[in-house]
Design a protein around this motif. Structure first.
Motif, mmCIF file in Angstrom:
data_model
loop_
_atom_site.group_PDB
_atom_site.id
_atom_site.type_symbol
_atom_site.label_atom_id
_atom_site.label_comp_id
_atom_site.label_asym_id
_atom_site.label_seq_id
_atom_site.Cartn_x
_atom_site.Cartn_y
_atom_site.Cartn_z
ATOM 1 N N ASP A 1 0.835 -1.204 0.000
ATOM 2 C CA ASP A 1 0.000 0.000 0.000
ATOM 3 C C ASP A 1 0.869 1.254 0.000
ATOM 4 N N ARG A 2 1.942 1.219 0.773
ATOM 5 C CA ARG A 2 2.863 2.361 0.823
ATOM 6 C C ARG A 2 3.517 2.576 -0.539
ATOM 7 N N ARG A 3 3.926 1.492 -1.190
ATOM 8 C CA ARG A 3 4.542 1.600 -2.518
ATOM 9 C C ARG A 3 3.558 2.209 -3.518
ATOM 10 N N ASP A 4 2.299 1.758 -3.459
ATOM 11 C CA ASP A 4 1.290 2.300 -4.376
ATOM 12 C C ASP A 4 1.083 3.798 -4.139
ATOM 13 N N SER A 5 1.057 4.195 -2.865
ATOM 14 C CA SER A 5 0.867 5.614 -2.538
ATOM 15 C C SER A 5 2.053 6.437 -3.009
#
Length: 568
Positions: A407-411
């Motif tokens: 999720d952090r990578r996507d953000s």
């Protein structure tokens, strides 16, 4: 823009004030102003700031109280080669920190004239015994370093500059830029300097402990160790029989970092190294990465004693060093919990490790990576994205840690894709309005005389000016942007773009005949893709080309195949 200029004037007045509180406020305002998006100033304003940075400011009360530095740091956000002349003019009056920023700025420009300018500035400082030598930018300019070493070799004997010159020499020899540089002069000096520093180093070895190294000893010991390692590394190139017992002794010290440096020198000079010592340095969390990188440098990585799952040792070592350097605590234990193989933004396979870090009755989650997997799944090569997570490891399951990571990578990917690194638009020069003024005068005279020939000539002149102005107005709607990982050209409310990784080369060429009819000097910037086909083409006047090419270069320096960018 005038608002920003008046704000700058107030800031400069505040920086000169005798009250430290007012100077502090002015520095804060300058930093805030520097964060304004798409901030622009003309060359005249920046030159004025460069002159103001040379003002004899009040004596600083603390490290932050450096008006000269803060002004130069603000100026150097604007990549203008014309500005270098003014910075060079006032350089002698700048503070030491400001001088370093000036040297960094000038090295951003390609060309022999800039290299000569930097050498001349350093020459001035040597005469004043106040040399500023930012190692990182000098490493990127080996031509300057070689000339500096050759012309000022005597500085190896000056205490203030000795260490810096040894570092520069080691860098040039390791990279192959120099070969056996002044051996008769350097070898005895190197041995004497090593022996002198070793006396300080040995005093720590009886009590050597990793907790002391990165704890109570940190301010003194790490500097001594770093310099001693440089000396040992240089013994590879300046070896003589007197150095054999020196290298053997260094391999017996408890410090694994120094043992590693000594082992590399020994391998290069056919001095026996035991398998036990090799394994000890390969598995020590302080030295694993350093040992392997050094073996790669001397092309003897096959001697690394760990043959399988090397990357797990690299990951632990990398995370350990990240924590002691960036988070200032010493891990008690690091465990790798899970491998995560994914793809990066450029669809290249990479690997991250989920790790747990034990410290002071806490177990903290961390991620190490991303390791490149295109050529080898046990490699040390990586794009560094290592970080510690918030909270305790036990608060989430492994699957939840992975989901939070993704999720952090996507953000981050979404945020990165919206960052505007550069924006350029064509500008209408003030001279067009001068032509209108001339046209008005000529028109008045033509209608006053009612001379048919004069009226015809003025009419033709008017048509040409208006046609050209309309052409320019249409161009004003065009813009070139570098957003995220793409270069985008917007024209007539439609846009075309190319990703940075797909760029093969960028060139400046003559525009087509239509544009050249309206402007005989018209040039275009042409961006070619990997298939050597034109992907984007836009007027040169849409961009400040030096700044545009600089941003492209910075954003693509991690790629295996960087685009070739033509200089203006």
């Amino acid at each position: 823009m005038s608002t920003y200029k008046s704000q700058l004037k107030r800031i400069v007045e505040g920086l000169k004030h005798t009250d430290p509180a007012i100077r502090s406020g002015a520095i804060h305002d300058l930093i805030v102003l520097s964060d304004v998006d798409n901030l622009q100033f003309n060359l005249f304003t920046l030159e004025w700031l460069a002159k103001e940075a040379a003002y004899p400011f009040p004596k600083p009360i603390q490290l932050w109280d450096e008006p000269s530095y803060h002004l130069i740091n603000f100026i150097t956000d604007f990549h203008l080669p014309e500005l270098t002349e003014c910075l060079i003019k006032y350089y002698p009056e700048y503070s030491k920190a400001a001088k370093e920023e000036v040297i960094r700025y000038i090295t951003d420009f390609d060309g022999e004239e800039y290299e000569v300018a930097i050498l001349e500035l350093i020459e001035q400082d040597i005469q004043q015994n106040q040399v500023v030598l930012p190692l990182d930018v000098l490493y990127d300019n080996p031509g300057i370093v070689i000339k500096l070493l050759d012309k000022h070799t005597q500085l190896f004997e000056v205490v203030e500059y000795k260490t810096t010159f040894y570092r520069l020499l080691s860098f040039c020899l390791d990279k192959g830029y120099l070969d056996r540089f002044k051996v008769k002069y350097i070898a005895p000096l190197l041995l004497a300097d090593y022996q002198k520093l070793k006396e300080e180093f040995v005093a720590y070895q009886n009590d050597y402990d990793i907790k002391f190294v990165y704890g109570s000893w940190k301010e003194t010991y790490l500097q001594i160790r770093s310099i001693l390692s440089i000396y040992l590394s240089l013994m590879e190139y300046y070896f003589n029989d007197e150095m054999t017992p020196v290298i053997k002794e260094a391999m017996s010290f408890p410090d694994p970092f120094i043992r590693t440096s000594a082992i590399i020198a020994a391998l290069q000079r056919d001095i026996d190294v035991t398998e036990e010592l090799m394994m000890d340095c390969a598995t020590n969390i302080e030295s694993t990465e350093y040992f392997y990188w050094e073996l790669l440098r001397i092309r003897k990585e096959h001697l690394f004693p760990i043959k399988e799952k090397k990357q797990e040792y690299f990951a632990k070592s990398h995370l350990f060093l990240h924590i002691v350097q960036e988070h200032d605590f010493i891990p008690e234990q690091i465990d790798l919990i899970k491998e995560l193989d994914i793809e990066n933004t450029y669809d290249q396979p990479v690997r991250y490790y989920l790790a747990s870090v034990s410290y002071d009755d806490q177990v903290i989650p961390a991620w190490v990576g991303a390791y490149a997997l295109e050529e080898d799944d046990d490699t040390i090569h990586m794009w560094d994205g290592t970080y510690l997570e918030d909270g305790q490891f036990s608060e989430k399951s492994i699957e939840e840690h992975v989901r939070q990571f993704m999720d952090r990578r996507d953000s981050e990917k979404e945020a990165d894709a919206s960052i505007v690194y550069y924006e350029g638009k064509p500008k209408t020069g003030i001279w067009i309005y001068v032509l209108y003024a001339i046209l008005a005068i000529r028109g008045y005279r033509a209608f006053s005389t009612m001379d048919p020939v004069y009226l015809t000539l003025v009419s033709i002149f008017a048509v040409l000016i208006v046609s050209y102005h309309i052409y320019k107005i249409k161009q004003l709607k065009n813009k070139i942007e570098i957003i995220g990982d793409v270069v985008r050209y917007t024209k007539k409310n439609t846009y075309s773009q190319i990703s940075l990784e797909d760029i093969k080369k960028i060139a400046i060429q003559n525009a087509d005949m239509k544009a050249r009819f309206l402007d005989r000097r018209s040039k275009v910037v042409v961006i070619y893709n990997k298939q050597n086909k034109v992907a984007l083409e836009f007027p040169l006047e849409c961009v400040s080309y030096d700044e545009f090419s600089f941003v492209i270069n910075q954003l693509t320096d991690h790629l295996k195949e960087q685009p070739h960018i033509q200089q203006q």
